[in-house]
Write a protein that holds these residues in place. Structure first.
Motif, mmCIF file in Angstrom:
data_model
loop_
_atom_site.group_PDB
_atom_site.id
_atom_site.type_symbol
_atom_site.label_atom_id
_atom_site.label_comp_id
_atom_site.label_asym_id
_atom_site.label_seq_id
_atom_site.Cartn_x
_atom_site.Cartn_y
_atom_site.Cartn_z
ATOM 1 N N PHE A 225 0.840 5.125 1.393
ATOM 2 C CA PHE A 225 1.402 5.333 0.061
ATOM 3 C C PHE A 225 2.242 4.131 -0.317
ATOM 4 O O PHE A 225 2.929 3.539 0.513
ATOM 5 C CB PHE A 225 2.218 6.633 -0.008
ATOM 6 N N GLU A 226 2.155 3.763 -1.588
ATOM 7 C CA GLU A 226 2.816 2.562 -2.095
ATOM 8 C C GLU A 226 2.801 2.614 -3.612
ATOM 9 O O GLU A 226 2.102 3.440 -4.211
ATOM 10 C CB GLU A 226 2.073 1.320 -1.581
ATOM 11 N N SER A 227 3.542 1.752 -4.253
ATOM 12 C CA SER A 227 3.473 1.590 -5.697
ATOM 13 C C SER A 227 2.702 0.308 -5.990
ATOM 14 O O SER A 227 3.095 -0.775 -5.537
ATOM 15 C CB SER A 227 4.878 1.498 -6.312
ATOM 16 N N ILE A 228 1.587 0.435 -6.707
ATOM 17 C CA ILE A 228 0.748 -0.721 -6.990
ATOM 18 C C ILE A 228 0.439 -0.774 -8.492
ATOM 19 O O ILE A 228 0.685 0.188 -9.218
ATOM 20 C CB ILE A 228 -0.570 -0.665 -6.187
ATOM 21 N N ASN A 229 -0.121 -1.885 -8.936
ATOM 22 C CA ASN A 229 -0.445 -1.998 -10.358
ATOM 23 C C ASN A 229 -1.830 -1.409 -10.637
ATOM 24 O O ASN A 229 -2.605 -1.120 -9.715
ATOM 25 C CB ASN A 229 -0.349 -3.449 -10.840
ATOM 26 N N GLU A 230 -2.138 -1.242 -11.922
ATOM 27 C CA GLU A 230 -3.383 -0.594 -12.335
ATOM 28 C C GLU A 230 -4.611 -1.360 -11.862
ATOM 29 O O GLU A 230 -5.605 -0.770 -11.429
ATOM 30 C CB GLU A 230 -3.412 -0.463 -13.859
ATOM 31 N N TYR A 233 -5.182 -0.713 -8.203
ATOM 32 C CA TYR A 233 -5.636 0.670 -8.026
ATOM 33 C C TYR A 233 -7.131 0.785 -8.309
ATOM 34 O O TYR A 233 -7.885 1.420 -7.553
ATOM 35 C CB TYR A 233 -4.843 1.590 -8.959
ATOM 36 N N THR A 270 -3.153 9.239 -7.594
ATOM 37 C CA THR A 270 -1.785 8.830 -7.886
ATOM 38 C C THR A 270 -0.810 9.936 -7.484
ATOM 39 O O THR A 270 -1.171 11.119 -7.492
ATOM 40 C CB THR A 270 -1.598 8.541 -9.380
ATOM 41 N N GLN A 272 1.378 11.422 -9.035
ATOM 42 C CA GLN A 272 1.886 11.896 -10.329
ATOM 43 C C GLN A 272 1.383 13.304 -10.566
ATOM 44 O O GLN A 272 0.228 13.619 -10.238
ATOM 45 C CB GLN A 272 1.408 10.971 -11.451
#
Length: 275
Positions: A225-230, A233, A270, A272
């Motif tokens: 898990f990580e925060s990545i850009n569109e 993704y 995601t 979300q």
């Protein structure tokens, strides 16, 4: 108002749907937009028509709007749900025969099930049984990978399992082999995303073996898990789609088949909440 800026008025969607109906069909997106437009044309209020179509297909209204506006390229799973409704049948074979040629071509090209015997019949109603009943779904998978006998069903699921077995036989989902074991019959389940999730989670809970990850070639598990850009993704999604297609391509060689029953369940999504 900000809300008004974000949303396109319904009449704009309807106008575009009507205009695309008059154009020649050049792509899947054109065809889908055109066919949804025909459905909406039967309703005086296109907004209510869209809500009705969403309820029948289990496709979110936002996705349907994007399909009308040709802003979304539908997967074969989306096409199943949409055209089962538009063609008025839960039987995949009947739906394929009635669907436009472009839709038929994409389904046959992208759905792994279409490479199996033409004698198989795929039905959405069987999928609903698969989703709601853990016993039904496990017997379905095992019948295709490691056929079982009556003793196995009774020991695993008891009398309830025997009842489900009889139900599956009546539906022609199972067939009795000469050796007394049960294998999949001619009637099969379609596999929407909902079915993939339901069956995948059950198989993972029941059959994944963390203790064997220390053994070479025993299994494979990963979690990240990580925060990545569109853009990244989308590349990740493309990589996994390609990997799945490569695995299916290996099975086109008859020598790849063997006695080892396996399952594969993979998810990228995601973190979300659904909107």
């Amino acid at each position: 108002m900000k809300l008004a800026k974000r949303r396109r008025p319904q009449y704009v969607i309807w106008k575009q749907a009507r205009s695309c109906m008059q154009e020649s069909t050049a792509s899947i997106q054109d065809q889908v937009s055109q066919d949804i437009g025909r459905f909406l044309q039967r309703h005086k209020d296109p907004r209510k028509g869209l809500l009705q179509l969403s309820a029948k297909t289990r496709i979110h209204t936002k996705t349907l709007r994007r399909l009308v506006l040709k802003e979304h390229n539908p997967t074969y799973q989306t096409l199943y749900k949409l055209y089962s409704c538009l063609m008025g049948t839960a039987d995949l074979g009947q739906m394929l025969n009635a669907a436009p040629a472009l839709i038929q071509e994409k389904l046959r090209r992208t759905d792994p099930q279409m490479k199996s015997s033409p004698l198989h019949k795929y039905n959405v109603s069987i999928e609903q049984e698969l989703i709601k009943d853990p016993c039904f779904s496990e017997l379905y998978v095992l019948a295709d990978t490691r056929p079982f006998d009556l003793k196995f069903v009774k020991s695993r699921f008891g009398e309830y399992g025997l009842d489900i077995l009889q139900k599956m036989l009546q539906l022609n989902v199972l067939r009795l082999l000469e050796n007394g074991r049960y294998a999949l019959g001619s009637n099969r389940s379609t596999f929407s995303a909902e079915a993939i999730k339901a069956v995948g989670l059950r198989l993972t809970e029941k059959y994944s073996k963390p203790a064997r990850t220390d053994e070479n070639y025993a299994n494979y598990m990963n979690l990240f898990f990580e925060s990545i850009n569109e853009a990244t993704y989308r590349k990740w999604l493309d990589i996994d789609v390609q990997a799945f297609q490569d695995k299916m391509r290996l099975l086109e060689d008859p020598s790849s088949r063997g006695s080892l029953p396996i399952f594969m369940f993979n998810v990228i999504d995601t973190l979300q909440e659904p909107s």
